[in-house]
Write an enzyme that holds these catalytic residues in place. Structure first.
Site, mmCIF file in Angstrom:
data_model
loop_
_atom_site.group_PDB
_atom_site.id
_atom_site.type_symbol
_atom_site.label_atom_id
_atom_site.label_comp_id
_atom_site.label_asym_id
_atom_site.label_seq_id
_atom_site.Cartn_x
_atom_site.Cartn_y
_atom_site.Cartn_z
ATOM 1 C CE LYS A 235 9.937 -4.520 7.481
ATOM 2 N NZ LYS A 235 10.654 -3.291 7.108
HETATM 3 C C1 LIG Z 1 10.946 -2.742 5.856
HETATM 4 C C2 LIG Z 1 11.526 -1.386 5.799
HETATM 5 C C3 LIG Z 1 11.359 -0.546 4.668
HETATM 6 C C4 LIG Z 1 10.645 -0.993 3.421
HETATM 7 O O1 LIG Z 1 9.252 -1.209 3.622
HETATM 8 P P1 LIG Z 1 8.406 -2.059 2.583
HETATM 9 O O2 LIG Z 1 7.092 -2.290 3.236
HETATM 10 O O3 LIG Z 1 9.183 -3.346 2.364
HETATM 11 O O4 LIG Z 1 8.294 -1.256 1.323
HETATM 12 C C5 LIG Z 1 11.887 0.737 4.730
HETATM 13 N N1 LIG Z 1 12.562 1.170 5.812
HETATM 14 C C6 LIG Z 1 12.760 0.400 6.901
HETATM 15 C C7 LIG Z 1 13.525 0.945 8.053
HETATM 16 C C8 LIG Z 1 12.248 -0.907 6.944
HETATM 17 O O5 LIG Z 1 12.453 -1.661 8.037
#
Ligand SMILES: *Cc1c(COP(=O)(O)O)cnc(C)c1O
Length: 461
Positions: free
Chosen positions: A112
Site C-alpha cells: 500500500k
Molecule cells: C491490500 C493487500 C492485499 C490485497 O490487495 P488488493 O489490491 O485489495 O487486491 C494483499 N496483500 C496484502 C499484504 C495487502 O496489504
C-alpha cells in the site's frame, strides 16, 4: 485526460478532481476515458532507468497536464526517499522461471505504501495550488490505515483520522497506527468490528453538513491514484524480465486493486502476459471466474487477513471493460448486487475475462506449507499473503516467466510465520523499536455523534 464513472451518469472529471473525489457521485468508480499507450520505443527507453523516473513517465499521461514532468518526478522521488531498499521494488528469483517482486520496503511494510506515499505528496501539491485543506477519514481492517497515516503525517494541508476495530487488529498493525507522533494523524479505536468502522465512515460522508464543513476526503482502495501508483511496478518488472516473452503475474487479491493495475499496464503496451487472481478461502473472484456468478458469502478469517473480504470493489472497473464501457449495464449489475447479493456475467463477458485472467484458491494448510517450503528451498521467509501468490504461481500452467507479488514483510504477520517455520520474523532496522514506541489513540464508542465531535475538536481545519 478526462475520467469517467463506471456507472455512466456522474460528470467526467479531470485528473485532480477525480483523485480528490474518490468515489463518483453516481456510486461508480473513476477510470480514464481511454488507456494511454506507449510505443515499443518508449518502452525500450525505460529499461534501466531509476524507479522514480519510470514512475513519472508512466504516470504523466494520466495527469492530463495537471503537473509538469519535472515536478512529478521530484514529487515521486520524495515519496520514496525513506524506502529501505534503493531499488524501491527489487525482484528476486526463486526458481528458474519464478520471481518474487518485493513490494514491502516502504514505511508500513506492505505494498500500500507504493501508491499511498505518492498520494500524500500529490494531495499536498493539488491542495497548495488550490489553497484548500482536507480532512481524510477512513476505516481499516489492517494495512491501509497505517499507510495513509504514514503518507500524510506532518503534511500542512491534511488531517487524517483512521477508524479501526478496537482489539481486533494484529499488534504490529495497531502499533503502526498508534505510534506516529505527528499532530495531524489520529487513530480512533472503535468499540465495534470493521463493518461498524466502515458504516461510521459512510455515515460521515452522508452527513452533508459534516462532510462539507470539514471538507472530508478519502484515499480508500477505489481512489484512482491508488491504482495508478501500482501500475509502475508492473512496467519496471515486465521490462526487466521480458526477454523471453511476456511476463505473467500471480497476485494475492482482495479488493482487486493491485491486479487491476497489472491489467492497466497491459493495456498501455507493457509486456504483461496473463494475470492470476490468487485468493485465500475468501474466493468470491475465483468462483466468479469458474461460474460467471459473483456472489457474496460469509467472510472467513484466515492467516492472510488483508484478503479477508467479500466485496472486491475494484472489480467494478474490470466489469466496465467487459461490458464494452457501458455504464448502464454496470449500474444494473451493481443494483443486482445491492439488492440480491449477487450478479451474473454473460458467457461473452466470461470469455473476455479469461483472455487475460486465470484464478486459483489457496487454503490455509497450503499457505503454511508454502512458507515452510520457500524457506527450505531459498532461505527466504515470506508472509502469508505472498505465500498465497507463490502457491498459486507454482500450480499455474502458463508459458513464460512468472512473477509472484510479495505484498507484505513477514514481520507484519509474525504468528503465521512462526507457525509455519518456528522462526520469529524480525522487524527491519527502521522499525526495530516499534514495540517500545509510545501509543496514542482515542478509544470511542460505536456512535456517530461522539466520533464526529472528536474529529471536529481534534482537526486543525
Ligand atoms: C491490500 C493487500 C492485499 C490485497 O490487495 P488488493 O489490491 O485489495 O487486491 C494483499 N496483500 C496484502 C499484504 C495487502 O496489504
Amino acid at each position: 485526460m478526462k475520467y469517467v464513472s463506471t456507472r455512466g451518469i456522474a460528470e467526467a472529471l479531470d485528473f485532480e478532481d477525480a483523485v480528490l473525489a474518490g468515489l463518483a457521485r453516481d456510486g461508480g468508480l473513476y477510470v480514464p476515458e481511454a488507456w494511454p499507450e506507449f510505443s515499443d520505443d518508449e518502452i525500450a527507453d525505460l529499461a534501466g532507468l531509476p524507479y522514480a523516473e519510470v514512475a513519472a513517465r508512466v504516470m504523466l499521461p494520466f495527469t492530463g497536464g495537471a503537473i509538469e514532468f519535472d515536478e512529478l518526478r521530484d514529487l515521486i522521488e520524495r515519496a520514496y526517499i525513506d524506502f529501505a531498499h534503493r531499488a524501491i521494488v527489487p525482484v528476486r528469483q526463486i526458481t528458474e522461471d519464478h520471481w518474487l517482486m518485493e513490494l514491502f520496503h516502504g514505511p508500513t511494510l506492505a505494498f500500500k505504501d507504493l501508491a499511498m506515499q505518492v498520494i500524500g505528496h500529490l494531495f499536498e501539491h493539488i491542495l497548495t495550488k488550490r489553497n484548500q485543506r482536507v480532512c481524510i477519514v477512513g476505516a481499516t481492517s489492517g494495512d491501509t490505515g497505517s499507510a495513509a497515516m504514514e503518507a500524510f503525517k506532518g503534511r500542512e494541508r491534511a488531517d487524517v483520522f483512521i477508524l479501526y476495530p478496537h482489539n481486533r487488529t494484529s499488534e504490529v498493525q495497531r502499533r503502526q497506527m498508534t505510534t506516529p507522533t505527528d499532530a495531524n494523524v489520529h487513530a480512533i479505536a472503535v468499540e465495534g468490528d470493521f463493518d461498524a468502522c466502515q458504516a461510521l465512515v459512510k455515515a460521515m460522508f452522508n452527513d452533508h453538513e459534516f462532510r462539507d464543513g470539514m471538507n472530508l476526503g478519502a484515499v480508500n482502495s477505489i481512489n484512482w491514484a491508488r491504482i495508478l501508483g501500482q501500475v509502475v511496478y508492473y512496467a519496471t518488472s515486465s521490462i526487466a524480465l521480458a526477454s523471453t516473452g511476456p511476463v505473467n503475474y500471480s497476485v494475492p487479491t482482495g479488493n482487486f486493486g493491485d491486479i487491476f493495475a497489472g491489467y492497466v499496464a497491459k493495456q498501455m503496451g507493457f509486456p504483461v502476459g496473463r494475470l492470476l487472481i490468487a485468493t485465500n478461502e475468501n474466493d468470491i473472484l475465483h468462483r466468479t471466474l469458474q461460474t460467471g456468478r459473483y456472489e457474496k458469502t460469509e467472510t472467513t478469517q484466515t492467516t492472510s487477513p488483508s484478503m479477508d473480504i467479500q466485496v472486491s470493489s475494484n472489480f467494478e472497473r474490470l466489469v466496465f471493460e467487459l461490458c464494452g464501457r457501458d455504464g448502464k449495464a454496470v449500474a444494473s449489475m451493481m443494483d443486482d448486487l445491492a439488492s440480491t447479493g449477487a450478479f451474473e456475467l454473460s458467457q461473452g463477458h466470461l470469455d473476455h475475462l479469461h483472455e487475460d485472467f486465470d484464478s486459483a484458491r489457496i487454503d490455509g494448510a497450503r499457505v503454511k506449507a508454502t512458507i515452510a517450503g520457500i524457506l527450505s528451498d531459498t532461505g527466504m521467509v515470506i508472509d502469508p499473503h505472498t505465500a498465497v501468490a507463490v502457491a498459486a504461481g507454482q500450480d499455474w500452467n502458463v508459458e513464460g516467466p512468472v512473477v509472484s507479488l510479495s505484498c507484505a514483510h513477514p514481520a507484519k504477520f509474525p504468528d503465521a510465520v512462526k507457525d509455519a517455520t518456528g522462526r520469529i520474523a524480525e522487524l527491519p532496522d527502521h522499525m526495530a523499536d516499534l514495540y517500545e514506541r509510545e501509543e496514542r489513540m482515542a478509544v470511542l464508542p460505536n456512535d456517530l455523534a461522539t466520533i464526529e465531535a472528536h474529529i471536529r475538536s481534534e482537526a486543525r481545519t
